[in-house]
Structure formats: structure tokens, C-alpha cells
Design an enzyme around this catalytic site. Structure first.
Site, mmCIF file in Angstrom:
data_model
loop_
_atom_site.group_PDB
_atom_site.id
_atom_site.type_symbol
_atom_site.label_atom_id
_atom_site.label_comp_id
_atom_site.label_asym_id
_atom_site.label_seq_id
_atom_site.Cartn_x
_atom_site.Cartn_y
_atom_site.Cartn_z
ATOM 1 N N CYS A 1 0.803 -1.219 0.000
ATOM 2 C CA CYS A 1 0.000 0.000 0.000
ATOM 3 C C CYS A 1 0.839 1.275 0.000
ATOM 4 O O CYS A 1 0.295 2.370 -0.134
ATOM 5 C CB CYS A 1 -0.939 -0.024 1.196
ATOM 6 S SG CYS A 1 -1.737 -1.633 1.371
ATOM 7 N N HIS B 1 -3.466 7.740 5.839
ATOM 8 C CA HIS B 1 -3.560 6.422 5.197
ATOM 9 C C HIS B 1 -4.891 5.805 5.585
ATOM 10 O O HIS B 1 -5.644 5.381 4.722
ATOM 11 C CB HIS B 1 -2.381 5.545 5.648
ATOM 12 C CG HIS B 1 -2.387 4.197 5.021
ATOM 13 N ND1 HIS B 1 -2.264 4.002 3.671
ATOM 14 C CD2 HIS B 1 -2.511 2.945 5.565
ATOM 15 C CE1 HIS B 1 -2.292 2.712 3.395
ATOM 16 N NE2 HIS B 1 -2.459 2.053 4.526
ATOM 17 N N HIS C 1 -9.705 1.183 -0.592
ATOM 18 C CA HIS C 1 -8.247 1.171 -0.475
ATOM 19 C C HIS C 1 -7.672 0.674 -1.802
ATOM 20 O O HIS C 1 -7.721 -0.520 -2.088
ATOM 21 C CB HIS C 1 -7.820 0.270 0.680
ATOM 22 C CG HIS C 1 -6.353 0.345 0.991
ATOM 23 N ND1 HIS C 1 -5.485 1.166 0.285
ATOM 24 C CD2 HIS C 1 -5.604 -0.294 1.919
ATOM 25 C CE1 HIS C 1 -4.264 1.020 0.775
ATOM 26 N NE2 HIS C 1 -4.309 0.143 1.761
#
Lengths: 438, 92
Positions: free
Chosen positions: A193, A331, A365
């Protein structure tokens, strides 16, 4: 002026300090300034940057129930934020044959970014432009298809020559570089990520060190039930909202229950300041600091101590103090532990004055693409002087209560913001951006 | 492989349309695979895979593939494979 000079001279990788802590004013340690001159995006909210920005401005969610995903036994999270792949055949077959879905997203976003930045053919082929693109998985669907071909009879004779190029971790970087004829540094970052933000960090370093004048940087990711399945196995996915997809993910909320995967691609063009000024390029913002580091503590999650270290070093690299930060784009994927650690780190280092929001509720995400897509939206917020709230954040979890969470649209001048990304492997990345000076 | 020559030609053409997005009008037997139809070395591997899947044959390691230049060569090659398979089926 003092801060600008400091920023020009200080880089954590090349910092040479005098006895009084000030950097040496020597030409060979002088770092170049790096600005962002183009953006491109494909996301669950649409196939370009305006649709992404407008969707988020309107508080829309791209999350939906995924038909057919329940065919994968054991998969509990049946929601995702899919993007539409529009007109892939606009890319010639010679280039498209080695692209899976995520490379096609990357190619489309890259074409938008180069067009937006008005990058000419000569610049792409000069060797002074790089192409650094990250992803978590490589081509998930192509990997699945390759093993589906091989495994039933343990036989590779029906494997096509193009499958390898669709699968590998640098599939987006190499395919985009081939399509666009980019002949400088071609590289893929692969840190789950944090991949896109690391790609941007690499591009930033290449330009500020003088090794490239331009860099196309970003990330891409494609949805696949096996990808969501990996997070599912780790009990990191949202499973309670399969019947109410628009209510998840819920970053920082007390009723959050995990992440929701998204897909798409975000691309930005980084450019050396004087190079951009000479050609009167558009300037979305200036990158003034970056840091990436590991926690060294746990393979599947970061912790507040290492996030604090990352943020501190990014600010030090930028030559700024916490008081200079106007916004943090978190995040915050809506996992129980991840959101808690990030909130704790932000509040410890920045207190409760700096507005914080997450975009995962809007676009899910997007893993290896998230750093770039969310940076692009953050640049739009900086231009607009408005902070878009965290979608689905209704009741802040007491475990996440430290920072100043943005729950409703907040009009606020942003001169400097930080974009956070954290990844499997305990990997952190933080990028500091500053408003462009006219 | 129990097909007429016309059926083989049509099936080979299907491989070229499906795998390489070549229009029917361009599928003429004298067309050179590289120079006229735009194939390259990667496509030749995928042509072999396409033929294997379309005709249920194993050709990937067949040295005769290296001699193929035109679309007509592909037709003739598959027709030859068809004859070989029929010959194999004849009682001894």
C-alpha cells in the site's frame, strides 16, 4: 526565504551539516527543487481526475457489492470499489497485449498526466525522463489465469508469451514506459500500500539529485477476489457491511470493521523546478520532503513509533516544523489497529490542531495506487482551500480521538500538507507538499 | 482433427482474428505474418498456443513452425497436421 533556501539545500540523503546544524552552501550538495506539473487518474469514481475530485467533493462512495465473489469459498468481504475500464482498445494491440487490467488503468492515467503536463515526445525519449510505477500484486487476474492454465495438468505448453508481462510486479512500469516511449529510469516499487508513494519518493530523489528532469510516477492496482481474500485471511477486511456497501469502509469510526479494496491508477508528472519554469508548465504543488522507513517490529502492520519517526524525518527533510503543517491526508484504511496507530502518531507529533481526513471511504483502499490517487485529491484540496471530510466517519473511535478529524467540509487555507501511506512489512512513507509559488 | 480444408482455413482465420485482432479482409494467404500482418516473435509463440487450443494439437516444439512465413504457410501446415492425424488413425 530562509525556509526556501533550507529546503533547497537539505535532503536527508545528502544532508551535510556544518557545526551549527545549518547545511553547507556548497554547489555539489545543492538539491534541485521538484514540482508536480501533471496529474492523471482512473478510480471507482470515474476515468479521469475531474470525476475523482467531483465525486469526493459530493461525498460519493464507489463501494458496491461484488456479484460472483461469493463463489470463492471462505471469502467473507464481498464489497469493493471497482473502476470502469473504458475503451482499452484505444491502446494499440502491440502495447495492449502485454497489459492486464491494472496496466491498462496505469496507461490511461499516465496518458492523462502527460497530456496535462504538456510533455512533448522529445522529453519522453531524451533519457532525462523516468517512469516509476508501483503496485501491490502485479496483475492479479493474469496471475490467476496463468496458474489456472498451468496447474490442472502441471503443463506450461498453453501459456502465452504475453502472460508473463501481464503478471509481474513491474508490469505497469514497463508497459507504460513502452507505450509512452520513456527512456530514462524505469522502475517499479513494490511495497504493497506504500508502493505509489514510494514511486513518487524515488522520482523526487532522482530529480532533486539531478539524475532526471522529469519523472512519471504513481501506482496502479486491480481488483480480484483473491486480493481481497489475502486481507480477508488476515482479518483486515470489512465483513459487516455486505448488505450496506456504501457504509464501509469507515476510517477512524467506532464502527469500522476493516478495509475495502478499490482499484484504478493515479499518475503524476514530477519536474525539476527550472525545467518547468522554462517551459511555463502548470504547477500543482512542490514536493519539499519525503521519508520512507520500516518499523522493524511486525510483518503485517506498522506502529505509532515508526510512523512518528517517518513523519518527523519527512518534516526534517522538508525543513519544516509541525506548526507549518496545515493538513494530513491519512492512510487510514479503517482497520482496527492501523487507524489507531496512525491517529496516535499524528496526535503525538502534531497535536489536535491539524485537520486530518482519509479518502478510503470514497474510493476504497486502492492499495498500490492509493498514494498517488489520494495525493492528487490532496493537491485539489490545497488549490481549493477546502478539506473534504472522511466519508462514513460518524462517531470517532475513542482509540482514534487524538487528531482533529474532519467530519464536515472544512474551508481552510492549505500551504503545506503531508500524505501518509503505510504497508505490509511495517513500511511507512510520508510525502510533504507545498503550495506552488507564482 | 476431422475437418475439411475450408474448415481449417476458417478456423486458422479465427485464431488470427481472436488473438491478433486482424480483420477478415486482411486474411489473405499470401500475406506475410511479420511484414503484412504485423506479428512479431512474441505473437508467433501465441500463434502456436492459439493453434493448439483451436485444433487440439501439440505444435509448440514442432521445428516446422520456424519455416512459416505467410498465412498460406499456416493453412498448409495445419492441413498437413490434419492429414498426419488421419493417417495415424488408419488401421495397420
Amino acid at each position: 526565504m530562509g525556509r526556501i533556501l533550507l529546503r533547497q539545500l537539505v535532503g536527508h540523503s545528502l544532508a551535510h551539516e556544518q557545526g551549527d546544524g545549518r547545511p553547507k552552501k556548497s554547489e555539489n550538495t545543492r538539491l534541485k527543487r521538484v514540482i508536480i506539473s501533471g496529474v492523471g487518474a482512473v478510480s471507482g469514481l470515474g476515468g479521469d481526475v475531474p470525476s475523482l475530485i467531483e465525486g469526493i467533493r459530493q461525498g460519493r462512495s464507489a463501494v458496491r457489492f461484488m456479484d460472483g465473489w461469493d463463489e470463492l469459498t471462505g471469502l467473507k468481504s464481498l464489497v469493493a470499489a471497482p473502476a470502469e475500464l473504458v475503451n482499452p482498445k484505444a491502446i494499440p494491440r502491440k502495447y495492449r497485449r502485454t497489459m492486464g487490467r491494472m496496466s491498462l488503468f496505469a496507461a490511461q492515467a499516465a496518458q492523462q498526466a502527460l497530456k496535462d503536463a504538456r510533455i512533448e515526445d522529445e522529453a519522453r525519449t531524451s533519457g532525462r525522463m523516468g517512469c516509476i510505477i508501483g503496485s501491490t500484486m502485479g496483475g492479479a487476474q493474469s496471475i490467476f489465469e496463468a496458474y489456472d492454465t498451468i496447474l490442472p495438468e502441471r503443463n506450461i505448453t498453453n501459456l502465452t508469451s504475453t502472460k508473463f508481462f501481464q503478471c509481474v510486479s513491474h508490469t505497469a512500469a514497463m508497459n507504460v514506459a513502452q507505450l509512452l516511449g520513456i527512456t530514462g529510469c524505469v522502475m517499479a516499487t513494490s511495497a504493497a500500500c506504500a508502493s505509489a508513494l514510494q514511486a513518487i519518493g524515488v522520482g523526487y530523489d532522482l530529480i532533486r539529485l539531478g539524475r532526471q528532469d522529469l519523472a512519471l510516477c504513481g501506482g496502479a492496482e486491480e481488483l480480484h477476489p483473491t486480493v481481497t481474500g489475502i486481507f480477508d485471511v488476515l482479518m483486515a477486511t470489512s465483513t459487516n457491511y455486505n448488505n450496506e456497501p456504501q457504509k464501509t469502509p469507515r476510517p477512524f469510526d467506532k464502527d469500522r470493521d476493516g478495509l475495502v479494496c478499490g482499484e484504478g491508477s493515479g499518475m503524476i508528472v514530477l519536474e525539476e523546478y527550472d525545467h518547468a519554469r522554462r517551459r511555463e508548465a502548470k504547477v500543482y504543488g512542490e514536493i519539499i520532503g519525503y521519508n520512507t522507513c520500516g518499523s522493524g517490529a511486525h510483518i503485517s502492520q506498522s506502529n505509532s513509533a515508526s510512523i512518528i519517526s517517518c513523519l518527523s524525518n519527512a518534516m526534517k527533510d522538508a525543513g519544516i516544523s509541525p506548526a507549518d503543517v496545515d493538513y494530513i491526508n491519512a492512510h487510514a484504511t479503517a482497520t482496527l489497529q492501523g487507524d489507531k496507530e496512525e491517529a496516535e502518531a499524528i496526535s503525538q507529533i502534531l497535536g489536535d490542531n491539524v485537520p486530518v481526513s482519509s479518502l478510503k471511504g470514497h474510493i476504497g483502499h486502492t492499495l498500490g495506487a492509493s498514494g498517488a490517487l489520494e495525493l492528487i485529491v490532496s493537491l485539489a484540496m490545497m488549490a481549493e482551500g477546502a478539506i473534504f471530510p472522511t466519508l462514513n466517519l460518524v462517531n470517532v473511535d475513542p482509540d482514534c480521538s487524538g487528531p482533529h478529524h474532519v467530519i464536515n467540509l472544512l474551508r481552510r487555507k492549505i500551504d503545506i500538507f503531508i500524505k501518509n501511506c503505510f504497508a505490509f512489512g511495517g513500511i511507512n512513507a510520508a510525502l510533504v507538499c507545498k503550495k506552488a509559488e507564482n | 482433427m476431422d475437418m475439411t480444408n475450408e474448415q481449417i482455413v476458417a478456423a486458422v482465420n479465427e485464431v488470427f482474428k481472436e488473438s491478433f485482432e486482424i480483420k477478415q479482409a486482411d486474411l489473405l494467404r499470401e500475406r506475410h505474418l511479420f511484414d503484412d500482418l504485423g506479428l512479431d516473435s512474441l505473437d508467433v509463440v501465441d500463434l502456436a498456443v492459439g493453434l493448439q487450443q483451436k485444433f487440439d494439437v501439440k505444435v509448440r516444439d514442432d521445428p516446422r513452425l520456424r519455416g512459416i512465413r505467410t498465412l498460406g504457410d499456416v493453412y498448409d501446415y495445419v492441413i498437413e497436421l490434419s492429414l498426419e492425424s488421419q493417417s495415424d488413425k488408419k488401421p495397420v
